[in-house]
Design an enzyme around this catalytic site. Structure first.
Site, PDB file in Angstrom:
ATOM      1  N   ASP A   1       0.846  -1.197   0.000  1.00 37.89           N
ATOM      2  CA  ASP A   1       0.000   0.000   0.000  1.00 37.89           C
ATOM      3  C   ASP A   1       0.879   1.244   0.000  1.00 37.89           C
ATOM      4  O   ASP A   1       1.991   1.215  -0.538  1.00 37.89           O
ATOM      5  CB  ASP A   1      -0.947  -0.033   1.206  1.00 37.89           C
ATOM      6  CG  ASP A   1      -2.296   0.578   0.890  1.00 37.89           C
ATOM      7  OD1 ASP A   1      -2.360   1.796   0.717  1.00 37.89           O
ATOM      8  OD2 ASP A   1      -3.292  -0.180   0.811  1.00 37.89           O
TER       9      ASP A   1
ATOM     10  N   HIS B   1      -3.988   6.063   3.172  1.00 42.44           N
ATOM     11  CA  HIS B   1      -4.650   4.840   2.732  1.00 42.44           C
ATOM     12  C   HIS B   1      -4.073   3.603   3.415  1.00 42.44           C
ATOM     13  O   HIS B   1      -4.798   2.762   3.971  1.00 42.44           O
ATOM     14  CB  HIS B   1      -4.516   4.733   1.210  1.00 42.44           C
ATOM     15  CG  HIS B   1      -5.386   3.702   0.574  1.00 42.44           C
ATOM     16  ND1 HIS B   1      -5.018   2.380   0.443  1.00 42.44           N
ATOM     17  CD2 HIS B   1      -6.611   3.799   0.007  1.00 42.44           C
ATOM     18  CE1 HIS B   1      -5.969   1.705  -0.171  1.00 42.44           C
ATOM     19  NE2 HIS B   1      -6.958   2.546  -0.447  1.00 42.44           N
TER      20      HIS B   1
ATOM     21  N   SER C   1     -11.307  -1.042  -1.071  1.00 41.81           N
ATOM     22  CA  SER C   1     -10.031  -1.033  -0.344  1.00 41.81           C
ATOM     23  C   SER C   1     -10.242  -1.245   1.148  1.00 41.81           C
ATOM     24  O   SER C   1      -9.375  -1.794   1.831  1.00 41.81           O
ATOM     25  CB  SER C   1      -9.307   0.301  -0.557  1.00 41.81           C
ATOM     26  OG  SER C   1      -8.737   0.374  -1.837  1.00 41.81           O
TER      27      SER C   1
END
Length: 709
Positions: free
Chosen positions: A145, A180, A346
Site C-alpha cells: 500500500d 490509505h 479497499s
C-alpha cells in the site's frame, strides 16, 4: 456604480498594466455584488387558491424565481431582490415575506461507540471478536500500500511489524503520505490498548510486513511491474498472506502468471485484492485473476455498496462503507483526531485478509487452499442463493470458517465429557420437512410508456412467505420521441406493498418483501412505467419460501378404564326454623361526574441529517413510550449533483414509521411533509429513512410530530 467608479479611478491614477489588473478586480467585485443582490426568501400566501393560481405569477412579476414549492403551507421559497421583496409585501394575495435562514450540518459519520472499549462495526460483522488471536502466530501477512505511520499509537511499539520501501523510490515504508495504507493496516491489526480502535487481530501477535509502492506527491498509482516486485518482497520476508487494496483496468499476462505460481493451486501464498470502485461489471486486476480472492463491499445495513464492482470473479464481500480506522498522525484535523471513516473495496479487503490471518494462525496445519475453501463455504450468503456477482459467496465469517477447519485439517474440538447414566429415550414426533426456498424467473414483457404490465403469475398449493422481488428494465431504443431513454422511474407492486425506484437501462433492482400469500392465491408482480415517452421491456424474478411440512397430530395414550365408586345415599335432614332478619339500609353515595381528559399536546423530535448511500437505509430517530404519530417531515440534500455518471438532482425516499410505508421524490434541498396516523402497540415509534436511488447518495433528515397516549 461603485465598481464603475473604481475602474475610472484606476485608469486615471495608475500605469496601463496596473489599470488592467485593477479593472479586472473591480469587474469581479461587481459580479459578486450582482450575485449577492438576490437572496432567498419564503413567501407565504393568504390562502390555498392564491398560492395555487398566482404564486409563480406573483414571484415572476417581482423579478424573482421560485426554487421550492411549499404547497402544504401555501408558500414558496424564491430568490428575490430587495425591490422584489417590497413588491410582494404590497400584494393583496401575500401574507408575509421572510428571509430563508440557513442551516448547517453538525455531525459526521463517526459513531463514538466504535472506539475502545467498543469496536468498529465491521469487526463484529466478520466474527473476528469471537476467536482468540494465536499467541505463537507464524503466518505472516504482507500489506502492499502507501506505507504505515508507525508513530500512530495503534502501531507504535509493535515489534512484529517490519517493512520494505519501494525500490523505485516511493519513500520510507514507515510513513504514509496518503493515509490509505495506515487505514488498511488499522483494520487488520490496530492494537487493543485502551484508546482508538481495534483491528481483526488486536493483540499484537500477528507478524506483519509493509511494502510501500505508492510514492509521495500527487501520484496515487504504480505499475504492475512494481506490484510484482512488491509481492516478491513479501515472499522473501516470509509472508504467506498478501493484502492488496488496489486495482487496475488492464490484464497483465506476466502478473497473472506470477500470481498463479505463488498460489500453486492452493499449496502456496494466499492473495487478496479489491474488486474495484467503478460500480460496473468490468474486471479489475489483480483481483480478477483466479489465484487471487476478489473482495466486494457492503454497508453496515448489509446492502451492496453502489460503487462496488459486480462480476463473476467476486469471491467474498466485507464491510467497506463508512469504515472507521486509523490515519497518519496529524493528517486529519477533525473531532476524532487521528481516526477517520473511509469507503471503498479497499476498506473491505483488509477485513478478509485479516480474517485469513486470524483463522490460519489458529489452524496452521491447513493449506492455503483449505483456508480459502473454508472461508467461501461458510460465508454468510446474500442475494440469490449461492455465489453471485455482487456478494460472491457472501460475507466472510471467521468463527464459522475456523469450526469448519476443525473438522478436517485444523485442531480437533475439545473432547466431549462422559455422558451421565442413560435415561430411556422419550419418543420424539417426526421432524417436519424444512421449508423450501424457490426462485421463479418470470418471462419478459413489453412495457409501454406510461403503461403497466403484470408478470409472474405463480400459484402454490400451500401458503408461502415472499422474500424478495428483482426487476430488470431495458430499453429497445435509447432515443424515443425526442427523449434519451437511459433510465426510467417505475412503480412495482406486489400484493399490498408498492415501491417506486429509478432503474437504469439493463440494471436490476432488488426489493425486500415481507408478506404472506395464502394457498392457491396467485403471486403477481405489477410494474408501472411512469416515463411518458420511453417504452421498455421488463423482466422479474420472485424468491419465496414454501412450507412443505405436514403437521402430525399427537397420538393419545391408551386409557385404562376405572370402575365407578359407589356413592352412598345421604339420609334426609330435618329442616330447622329460620328467623327472618330485617335488611340493613345502605346509604346512597352520589358518583361524581368523570374528570375530562386533558387535550393531547403535540410534541416534536428533530432527527439529525445523515448520509444515506444509494440503496441504503438508516434509523432516523426513535420516540419512547406509546405515541400516535401526527406528521412526518423529510428533508433531502444531494452531497454531489453528479454521481456514478448520473445527474443527481433529486432522490427517491422511502419512509417507514410504525409499519406504515411512504414514498416520495424530493429535489435537492427540499422538504416534504407526509400525513401519518397510527398507534404503536409495542413501545416506541421508530422511523426508518431509506434511499431508493440506484446511483445517487443523499443526506436525509426527518422531523416527527406526535402525541403521547
Amino acid at each position: 456604480s461603485k465598481a464603475t467608479v473604481s475602474v475610472l479611478n484606476c485608469s486615471l491614477q495608475t500605469p496601463p498594466l496596473q489599470t488592467m489588473r485593477c479593472a479586472f478586480a473591480a469587474l469581479w467585485a461587481a459580479l459578486l455584488c450582482a450575485a449577492a443582490a438576490d437572496d432567498q426568501y419564503v413567501v407565504t400566501f393568504k390562502d390555498a387558491a392564491s398560492h395555487r393560481d398566482f404564486a409563480p405569477l406573483e414571484v415572476g412579476l417581482a423579478g424573482g424565481e421560485v426554487v421550492v414549492d411549499l404547497r402544504r403551507h401555501h408558500a414558496v421559497a424564491a430568490r428575490l431582490s430587495e425591490e422584489g421583496v417590497a413588491a410582494l409585501m404590497n400584494s393583496e394575495r401575500v401574507a408575509s415575506v421572510e428571509l430563508d435562514h440557513k442551516r448547517y450540518l453538525a455531525r459526521d459519520n463517526v459513531d463514538p461507540a466504535e472506539f475502545e472499549p467498543g469496536m468498529p462495526f465491521g469487526i463484529e460483522m466478520v466474527q473476528a471478536h469471537l476467536i482468540p488471536e494465536a499467541v505463537n502466530a507464524t503466518k505472516k501477512i504482507c500489506i502492499i500500500d502507501s506505507g504505515l505511520d508507525m508513530r500512530h499509537p495503534d502501531f507504535a511499539g509493535n515489534t512484529k511489524i517490519t517493512g520494505t520501501s519501494d525500490p523505485a523510490g516511493s519513500g520510507s515504508w514507515d510513513r504514509d503520505p496518503f493515509s490509505h495504507g495506515t487505514h488498511v493496516a488499522g483494520t487488520i491489526a490496530a492494537l487493543r490498548n485502551g484508546e482508538g480502535v481495534v483491528g481483526v487481530n488486536p493483540e499484537g501477535h500477528l507478524p506483519i510486513h509493509i511494502v510501500r509502492v505508492f510514492g509521495s506527491g500527487v501520484r496515487k498509482w504504480t505499475y504492475s511491474s512494481n506490484l510484482i516486485a512488491a509481492v516478491d518482497e513479501c515472499v522473501e520476508a516470509g509472508s504467506e498472506i498478501v493484502s492488496m487494496s488496489l486495482t487496475g483496468e488492464s490484464r497483465s499476462d506476466i502478473e497473472e502468471r506470477v500470481f498463479a505460481e505463488l498460489y500453486a493451486d492452493g499449496a502456496g501464498v494466499l492473495m487478496v485484492a479489491a474488486a474495484g470502485n467503478k460500480g460496473g461489471e468490468d474486471y479489475g486486476y489483480p483481483a480478477s485473476y483466479d489465484a487471487v480472492v476478489s473482495v466486494s463491499s457492503i454497508a453496515k445495513s448489509e446492502v451492496h455498496g453502489h460503487f462496488s464492482q459486480k462480476n463473476d470473479q467476486v469471491e467474498l464481500c466485507a464491510p467497506g462503507v463508512d469504515v472507521l480506522s486509523a490515519v497518519p498522525v496529524g493528517h486529519w484535523r477533525g473531532e476524532h483526531g487521528d481516526y477517520a471513516t473511509f469507503r471503498g473495496t479497499s476498506m473491505a479487503t483488509p477485513h478478509v485478509s485479516g480474517v485469513m490471518a486470524l483463522v490460519w494462525n489458529n489452524a496452521p496445519e491447513c493449506s492455503a487452499g483449505a483456508i480459502r475453501d473454508a472461508l467461501a463455504t461458510t460465508a454468510k450468503d446474500y442475494g440469490p442463493p449461492g455465489r453471485d456477482v455482487r456478494f460472491g459467496f457472501g460475507l466472510v465469517q471467521a468463527l464459522d470458517a475456523f469450526n469448519a477447519l476443525r473438522r478436517t485439517c485444523g485442531p480437533p474440538f475439545p473432547p466431549t465429557p462422559s455422558p451421565p447414566t442413560p435415561v430411556p429415550p422419550t419418543p420424539v414426533p417426526p421432524t417436519p420437512a424444512p421449508p423450501v426456498v424457490k426462485s421463479v424467473e418470470c418471462a419478459g414483457e413489453a412495457l409501454a410508456a406510461g403503461g403497466e404490465v403484470e408478470l409472474c403469475d405463480v400459484t402454490e398449493g400451500t401458503a408461502v412467505e415472499l422474500e424478495e422481488v428483482e426487476v430488470l428494465v431495458s430499453f429497445p431504443q435509447l432515443f424515443q420521441w425526442g427523449a434519451l431513454c437511459f433510465a426510467a422511474e417505475v412503480k412495482v407492486t406486489v400484493g399490498d406493498a408498492t415501491w417506486t425506484a429509478t432503474l437504469a437501462n439493463g440494471k436490476a433492482k432488488t426489493f425486500a418483501v415481507d408478506a404472506s400469500v395464502p394457498a392457491n392465491v396467485p403471486i403477481r408482480v405489477r410494474v408501472e412505467n411512469t416515463h411518458h415517452l420511453c417504452a421498455a421491456e421488463v423482466e422479474a424474478r420472485v424468491v419465496y419460501v414454501k412450507d412443505v411440512s405436514t403437521p402430525v397430530p399427537p397420538t393419545p395414550a391408551p386409557s385404562t378404564p376405572v370402575p365407578p365408586t359407589p356413592v352412598p345415599t345421604p339420609a334426609p335432614e330435618t329442616p330447622e326454623p329460620v328467623t327472618p332478619v330485617p335488611p340493613t339500609p345502605v346509604p346512597v353515595v352520589a358518583t361524581p361526574p368523570p374528570t375530562p381528559s386533558p387535550p393531547a399536546v403535540e410534541e416534536t423530535v428533530e432527527c439529525a441529517v445523515q448520509l444515506v448511500v444509494s440503496g441504503g437505509a438508516v434509523d432516523a430517530c426513535e420516540v419512547g413510550g406509546v405515541v400516535e404519530v401526527r406528521q412526518v417531515e423529510v428533508y433531502a440534500e444531494m452531497p454531489s449533483l453528479f454521481d456514478g455518471g448520473v445527474f443527481c438532482h433529486s432522490v427517491l425516499v422511502r419512509v417507514v414509521v410504525q409499519g406504515v410505508v411512504y414514498t416520495g421524490r424530493l429535489r435537492h434541498k427540499t422538504r416534504s411533509v407526509l400525513d401519518a396516523a397510527g398507534v404503536s402497540d409495542h413501545g416506541p415509534a421508530s422511523l426508518v429513512v431509506a434511499n431508493d436511488n440506484s446511483f445517487c447518495d443523499a443526506k436525509l433528515a426527518a422531523k416527527v410530530t406526535y402525541v403521547r397516549l
